[in-house]
Design a protein around this motif. Structure first.
Motif, PDB file in Angstrom:
ATOM      1  N   GLU A 109      23.818 -75.674  -4.757  1.00 24.84           N
ATOM      2  CA  GLU A 109      23.878 -74.359  -5.385  1.00 24.84           C
ATOM      3  C   GLU A 109      23.281 -74.400  -6.786  1.00 24.84           C
ATOM      4  OE1 GLU A 109      27.186 -70.846  -6.090  1.00 24.84           O
ATOM      5  OE2 GLU A 109      27.432 -72.346  -4.515  1.00 24.84           O
ATOM      6  N   ARG A 110      23.554 -75.468  -7.521  1.00 22.20           N
ATOM      7  CA  ARG A 110      22.987 -75.590  -8.867  1.00 22.20           C
ATOM      8  C   ARG A 110      21.467 -75.616  -8.805  1.00 22.20           C
ATOM      9  NH1 ARG A 110      25.423 -80.122 -10.312  1.00 22.20           N
ATOM     10  NH2 ARG A 110      23.681 -81.520  -9.926  1.00 22.20           N
ATOM     11  N   HIS A 111      20.927 -76.412  -7.890  1.00 22.12           N
ATOM     12  CA  HIS A 111      19.473 -76.496  -7.754  1.00 22.12           C
ATOM     13  C   HIS A 111      18.883 -75.178  -7.255  1.00 22.12           C
ATOM     14  CE1 HIS A 111      19.800 -81.168  -7.354  1.00 22.12           C
ATOM     15  NE2 HIS A 111      19.948 -80.729  -8.590  1.00 22.12           N
ATOM     16  N   TRP A 139      20.005 -72.059  -7.847  1.00 26.60           N
ATOM     17  CA  TRP A 139      19.908 -71.098  -8.947  1.00 26.60           C
ATOM     18  C   TRP A 139      18.817 -71.502  -9.934  1.00 26.60           C
ATOM     19  CZ3 TRP A 139      21.666 -67.289  -6.795  1.00 26.60           C
ATOM     20  CH2 TRP A 139      22.951 -67.165  -6.277  1.00 26.60           C
ATOM     21  N   ALA A 140      18.670 -72.798 -10.185  1.00 26.90           N
ATOM     22  CA  ALA A 140      17.601 -73.247 -11.082  1.00 26.90           C
ATOM     23  C   ALA A 140      16.233 -72.927 -10.498  1.00 26.90           C
ATOM     24  CB  ALA A 140      17.742 -74.750 -11.346  1.00 26.90           C
ATOM     25  N   TYR A 190      19.717 -66.257 -13.659  1.00 22.86           N
ATOM     26  CA  TYR A 190      19.724 -67.432 -12.779  1.00 22.86           C
ATOM     27  C   TYR A 190      19.982 -68.711 -13.573  1.00 22.86           C
ATOM     28  CZ  TYR A 190      17.667 -64.687  -8.942  1.00 22.86           C
ATOM     29  OH  TYR A 190      17.432 -63.774  -7.942  1.00 22.86           O
ATOM     30  N   ALA A 210      22.956 -71.339 -12.967  1.00 23.20           N
ATOM     31  CA  ALA A 210      22.744 -72.764 -12.681  1.00 23.20           C
ATOM     32  C   ALA A 210      23.627 -73.636 -13.562  1.00 23.20           C
ATOM     33  CB  ALA A 210      21.273 -73.115 -12.882  1.00 23.20           C
ATOM     34  N   CYS A 225      27.604 -76.003 -12.163  1.00 28.29           N
ATOM     35  CA  CYS A 225      27.860 -77.439 -12.274  1.00 28.29           C
ATOM     36  C   CYS A 225      29.341 -77.765 -12.082  1.00 28.29           C
ATOM     37  CB  CYS A 225      27.389 -77.962 -13.633  1.00 28.29           C
ATOM     38  SG  CYS A 225      25.605 -77.832 -13.889  1.00 28.29           S
ATOM     39  N   ARG A 263      32.010 -72.008  -9.996  1.00 30.35           N
ATOM     40  CA  ARG A 263      31.021 -71.583  -8.999  1.00 30.35           C
ATOM     41  C   ARG A 263      31.140 -70.108  -8.648  1.00 30.35           C
ATOM     42  NH1 ARG A 263      31.558 -75.218  -4.052  1.00 30.35           N
ATOM     43  NH2 ARG A 263      29.787 -74.030  -3.292  1.00 30.35           N
TER      44      ARG A 263
END
Length: 387
Positions: free
Chosen positions: A24-26, A28-29, A58, A62, A66, A71
């Motif tokens: 999910e972090r990647h 949004w990045a 976004y 991101a 983390c 989240r």
């Protein structure tokens, strides 16, 4: 050995959870990079505004993704930054894609002349490529995007698909903020397929009939839903669906087509197919547009490929009709994906149709997995024996 098995069982969910956080972090990045890159590459003011605001949203999402507890907040920030804030800013500044002005003008024409179409369109601004139902969004007070986006969210909610990650996806968030034209159609298609899968033939007919009154892109959903209902429920519900859907769409379209046949044909049929002599601004570099632009006789080739793909999908509905709503959503997403890629006048934004239908199929798969019977745990003695 028993302790090793128990430790492994406890560790697997933890590893999956860590992978979900990292994914999910990647994601949004990556969306932030896409939005900012789009802002720098586009020459349209509404697109640049969306790209900058959405990119910032976004990026914040991101950072928040983390942590485990943050989240849900990250998803809220992503929706607010990519969809809601650009919409508010665009409406306040009077910015929007040309589709917004087309819907507003069609609403005014409907109120003043009784028809949402110009009788003899010549310039691009004179054409209205939407079916008459879309003009109702121009009649309602305020910016049409409020009503278009509201209908989209309402349809997704009724279909059980209103998810933050879907609303924040760039292919959904961008039209949500700058145009909104195709969103209610995609939402009603999802709702119609979901209702057809539940055996609600009449309600599915109303939903898809309403979608078919807005734009031609909704019409492929009618035979897919018909095949689904006929295969799963029999002939009588299929006839009920066909009668309700066609009556709904015909009642909304036919009077305006008969009242202004020339304007209706030129705007709704000739202009989208590139047969009106006026070039459509829909010119994303997808295969159909590239063929029509650069290949000798490419427009004919693109239209022929479009017809062949439609024929193949139709044959597949007869030979192997979808037995579940998930299968129907996949079949419809495939057909529309091919159509959007092969149309001579097309936009990347049209890909929202296969995206939302694919999300519906994925959501139904998740529900099926969740409702499946749980596997009985293996006792320590059996685990030792297997080892």
């Amino acid at each position: 050995m028993t302790k090793n098995v128990e430790r492994h069982v406890r560790r697997v969910p933890h590893l999956r959870h860590l992978r979900c956080i990292r994914y999910e972090r990647h994601a949004w990045a990556g969306c932030a990079l896409v939005a900012l890159g789009f802002a720098s590459a586009s020459g349209l003011g509404p697109h640049r505004l969306w790209g900058v605001v959405a990119g910032a949203g976004y990026a914040v999402a991101a950072l928040l993704a983390c942590g485990e507890r943050s989240r849900p907040a990250a998803r809220v920030i992503a929706v607010a930054g990519a969809a809601v804030m650009p919409l508010l800013w665009s409406v306040a500044a009077g910015l929007g894609q040309s589709e917004v002005a087309v819907i507003e003008r069609s609403g005014r024409l409907l109120l003043t002349t009784g028809s949402p179409y110009v009788a003899d369109p010549t310039a691009v601004a004179d054409f209205n490529p939407y079916l008459p139902g879309t003009a109702l969004f121009g009649v309602l007070p305020g910016d049409p995007r409020w009503w278009l986006d509201g209908a989209f969210v309402a349809a997704l909610t009724a279909a059980g698909l209103c998810r933050a990650r879907l609303l924040a996806c760039p292919l959904v968030a961008l039209p949500f903020a700058v145009s909104g034209t195709d969103l209610p159609i995609a939402g009603l298609m999802c709702l119609g397929i979901a209702l057809a899968g539940r055996g609600r033939a009449g309600r599915a007919g109303l939903a898809l009939g309403a979608a078919a009154a807005l734009k031609w892109t909704a019409w492929p959903a009618l035979p897919v839903a018909l095949a689904l209902i006929a295969a799963g429920r029999g002939g009588r519900p299929a006839v009920r669906f066909a009668a309700v859907s066609l009556t709904t769409a015909t009642a909304a379209v036919l009077p305006f087509a008969l009242a202004n046949p020339s304007g209706f044909y030129l705007s709704v049929v000739a202009f989208p197919l590139g047969l009106s002599g006026t070039t459509s601004p829909a010119a994303s570099p997808l295969p159909g547009h590239l063929l029509a632009t650069y290949a000798p006789g490419g427009r004919v080739v693109a239209l022929a490929l479009l017809a062949v793909s439609a024929l193949l999908i139709a044959v597949s509905l007869v030979v192997r009709p979808p037995g579940t709503a998930r299968a129907a959503a996949i079949r419809l997403a495939l057909g529309l994906g091919l159509a959007m890629a092969l149309m001579p006048s097309t936009r990347f934004g049209y890909l929202v149709y296969p995206l939302v239908l694919g999300a519906l199929a994925y959501r139904m798969r998740q529900r099926g997995s969740a409702s499946a019977p749980a596997v009985a745990p293996v006792s320590p003695s059996k685990a030792e024996a297997a080892a």
